[in-house]
Design a protein around this motif. Sequence first.
Motif, PDB file in Angstrom:
ATOM      1  N   SER A  94       2.630   1.847  -3.326  1.00 36.60           N
ATOM      2  CA  SER A  94       1.628   2.252  -4.302  1.00 36.60           C
ATOM      3  C   SER A  94       1.209   3.714  -4.093  1.00 36.60           C
ATOM      4  CB  SER A  94       0.416   1.326  -4.184  1.00 36.60           C
ATOM      5  OG  SER A  94      -0.659   1.844  -4.915  1.00 36.60           O
ATOM      6  N   LYS A 122       2.007  -6.986  -3.283  1.00 37.90           N
ATOM      7  CA  LYS A 122       1.085  -7.425  -2.215  1.00 37.90           C
ATOM      8  C   LYS A 122       1.207  -8.927  -1.937  1.00 37.90           C
ATOM      9  CE  LYS A 122      -3.123  -8.647  -4.651  1.00 37.90           C
ATOM     10  NZ  LYS A 122      -4.554  -8.427  -4.833  1.00 37.90           N
ATOM     11  N   ASN A 144       0.836  -1.207   0.000  1.00 38.54           N
ATOM     12  CA  ASN A 144       0.000   0.000   0.000  1.00 38.54           C
ATOM     13  C   ASN A 144       0.866   1.250   0.000  1.00 38.54           C
ATOM     14  OD1 ASN A 144      -1.462  -2.134   1.871  1.00 38.54           O
ATOM     15  ND2 ASN A 144      -3.015  -0.923   0.813  1.00 38.54           N
ATOM     16  N   TYR A 152       1.320  -2.153  -6.701  1.00 39.92           N
ATOM     17  CA  TYR A 152       0.580  -2.824  -5.630  1.00 39.92           C
ATOM     18  C   TYR A 152       0.422  -4.310  -5.937  1.00 39.92           C
ATOM     19  CZ  TYR A 152      -3.058  -3.856  -2.225  1.00 39.92           C
ATOM     20  OH  TYR A 152      -3.777  -4.397  -1.190  1.00 39.92           O
TER      21      TYR A 152
END
Lengths: 728, 82
Positions: free
Chosen positions: A677, A728, A674, A724
Amino acid sequence: MQNDSSRIAIAGNPNSGKTTAFNRYTGARQHVGNYPGITVEKKEGIAHLDGIEITLVDLPGTYSLTAYSLEEVVARRVLSEESPPPGAVIDVINSGVLERNLYLSVQLLELGMPLVLALNMMDEAKANGLNINVDRLAELTGLVCVPMVARKGEGLDDALRAAVELAKKTGGKVKPLEISYGTDVDLALKEMTPQIEEAKLLTANYPARWLAMKFLERDEEIVRRATEANPELSAKMQARGEALAAHLKSTLKTYPEAVIADYRYGWIHSILKNGVLKGADDIAPDDRVAFSDKVDSIVTQKVLGPLILFGILYLMYYVTIELGAIPNDWVANFFDWLSGVVGDVMSDGPLKSLITDGIIAGVGGVLGFVPLIMIMFLFISVLEDSGYMARVAYIMDRVFRFFGLHGASIMPFIISGGIAGGCAVPGVMATRTLRSPKERLATILTAPFMTCGAKIPVFLLFVSIFFDAHRPLVMFSITLCGWAAALLVSRLLRSTLIRGAATPFVMELPPYRYPTFSGVVIHTWERTWQYIKKAGTVILAISVLIWAAMTFPSPTPEDEVAFEEQRAAITSQQEAGTLTEEEVEAKNLDVDNDEQQLHLRHSVAGRLGTALETVTGPAGFNWQTNIALIGGIAAKEVVISTLGTAYALGSVDPEEDTSLADRIRNDPHWTVANAVSLMVFTLLYSPCFVTLMMIKQETARWRWLFFSLFFNLAFAMILSIIAYQLLK
Amino acid sequence: MSDISITTLRRLKKGQKAIIKNISADGEMGRRIRDMGLVPGIQIQCMGRAPLQDPVALRLLGFTLTLRNNEADFIDVQASGT
C-alpha cells in the motif's frame, strides 16, 4: 543596442554536431540555465582564442526559424532581441546533409545575421565521396565557409576566429538576404515592407521585409506581437496575407508559406548545383548511413525491435540497481560515520539533534543516491547521443498515440523515471521538445507517476524487507506500474480535460554514432549536478523544517513532571530492593520511549500525522508513515529519512544501532499489505514541490499544479486503500 | 524505372523510390514537413516501417526522416521501381 564582438552564437540543426562543437570550445566552462519566462535551456560557455575570452551562446538545435517550436522562438529572440546581441553566428552544418542544413542558414541570413558556415563532419563527407567545393560555396553565398571536424577539434579555431572578425567588421548586423519568392509573394512583400518600415513596427529588432514575410507565413508569434504593438497596421498586413493566400489557393492550389519554402530550397539548390556539390544527385547513402541502415534493419525489425528495446531497458535497469548499490553503500556508511562522530563530539540538546537527525540524516539520505543517479544518466546520455533514443520514439509511437501521446513522449517519461532512477524535474522540462500542446500537457501531468530516483529508496527498503528473494523482478514490476498509471491516466485526460487531435510526428532518425566520452560526461554531470543542487538547497531546508516540525512544540511541563514522577518511583523501588538491575533498566527505557513518543506526538508533525490516521487508516498507514509522506510532498527523497527520523526519535538507546529496515521488519505493524500500500501510494501520489513548480512553469498555469497535487493524491489514496484491503 | 504512377507516400513499399509531386498539408503540419526538406521535386526512398507498420521511415537528401502514415497521406509521390 550595442553588439558585442566577444559574444558569438552557435546555431545548427539537431544532430549537426553543434553540441560537440560547443563542448569542444568551452569544455567544462559552461553555464546552463533557463531563458526567463520560457523554459528552453540556456547554455553559455567561455572559449579562449588567441588570448581573449569569448562568450559562446549555444542556441537550441532547430531545423528552421519558423516558430514551429519554443526552441525556434528562443533562437530567434536570442539572435535579435537579447542584449547584448551576439556579434556573429557560427552555423554548424552537417556536410553530409548540406541541402537541408542550409535551410536554416538561409533563414539566419534573411534575419540579417553575420554568418560563418562551419561545414562539420567534412571528413565523413569526403570519405564517402561527397565532393563539396568550399571555396565555390563561399563565393556564391558571400559567406565565410570553414571546413570542420568538431569531434577531432579540426577547424574549430578557424571558425571562431572568422566569427570574431566578422563581428568586429559588421557590428553584429548585415544587410538581410533578399531572395525572390516568386512574383506573387515578391509583389506582396514590396507593398508591405515600406508600410512596416514607416510605422517602425518591431523594426528595432527585425528587418522590415522579414517581418512582412512573417505575416505571409502566418507566423503566430510575430503576428501576435505586432498586433500588440500596432493593431491597425497588423490587421492590414494580415489582410494582405489573406489576399495572397486566397490568390495562391485559387491559381496554384498552394499556400504562401509553401511557396516561400520552395523558393528557399530553390535558392539553395541553385547554389549547390552551381559547382558546389558534385555527384550528389541521387540518393547515395554514405558509409555511416549505410551502417545505420543495417543496424536499423535489425533494431527496428518487427519482432526483434521491441525485444531489443525491452532488453536494453531491462539491462540498464538491472545494472543500475546492482552496480549502483555498491557506491551507494559507501556513501551511506560515510554519513553514518559522520553522524556518529558529530554525535560523540557534541553534547545532547536540540542543536545536536538538528545537526545529526535533521541535516546529516536528511542530506546523507539524498546524496546516497548520487552514484545511482550518475550511472542512470550515463546510460541515458549514451542512448541519446548514440541516436537510439529516436528509434525508441519511432518504435513506440503507434502505441503512445493510442494513449493520446507522441512517440517523443517516451523521452520525458524515461527521464522522469520510465527507466527507474530518473527525476520528474528534468523529465517535465524535457517535454519542451514536444510541439503539440495537448500531448505535451498530458506528458507533463503523467510523467511524475514514473519511478523517479527519489522514490527508489522507499521501494528498495520495503522490497528488501518483504520481497528480498525477488528484488529485481519486483522493482521492475513497480516501474511497469508507473508506466501503466501514466499511460492510462494520459488516455483518460486526453479524452476528457485535454481533448483534441494528434499533432505532427515528423522527426529525424539520426545516423548511429559512438557517443563521445566528453559529451556523455558533460551531459551526465549536468544532470547529476541538477540533482545535487536540489539536495543541497531545497532538501536541506526541508530536512531542517521537518526536523523542527517533529521537535516543536515540546510537551507541557506537567507532562514532563509525570515522567519524572515515574522515574522517581522506579528509583525508590530500586532503593527498596524490590527491582533487579535489569528490571530497572527496562522500566527506565520504557519511560524514555514513552516520553519520546509523547514528544513526537505533541509536535506539529505528530499532530498532523495522528489527525490523518482516520483518513489513511484504510490504506494501512500509521502516523509515522503519514509524517513521512507529508514530507515526501516537499521532496520524495525525505520519505525514508523522515521515516528514519520518526523511528530514531522514538528510540533513546544510542548503543542499540538498529537500522530502519530491522526496525520495520520487527515491528508487528508492518505487513506485506502495509508495504505494498505504501509503495503504491509513493509511486502515484503528489509530485514533489520542485516538480510541481516545474509543472506550473511548463504549463504556465497554476491550475495544473493544483490538479497534479490533488488529483494524484486522490488517485493514489484510492489505489492504496484497494491494495491494502485486498492484501491484509 | 518501371511501374511509374502517382500515389500517396503511404503506399510506398520498403526500398521503393519516388519523387515528391505535391504536398497538400498547410499550417503547422505543412510547415514541419517543409522544414525537414520534404518539398516537390525531392527524391525519396522508403526505408521501412516501425514494428506496428506505422510510422514510416524515409531517406531523402542524405538523412532519414520518419512520419506517421496519416501524415504521409498529405504527400503525393511519383513512384518508380525499387
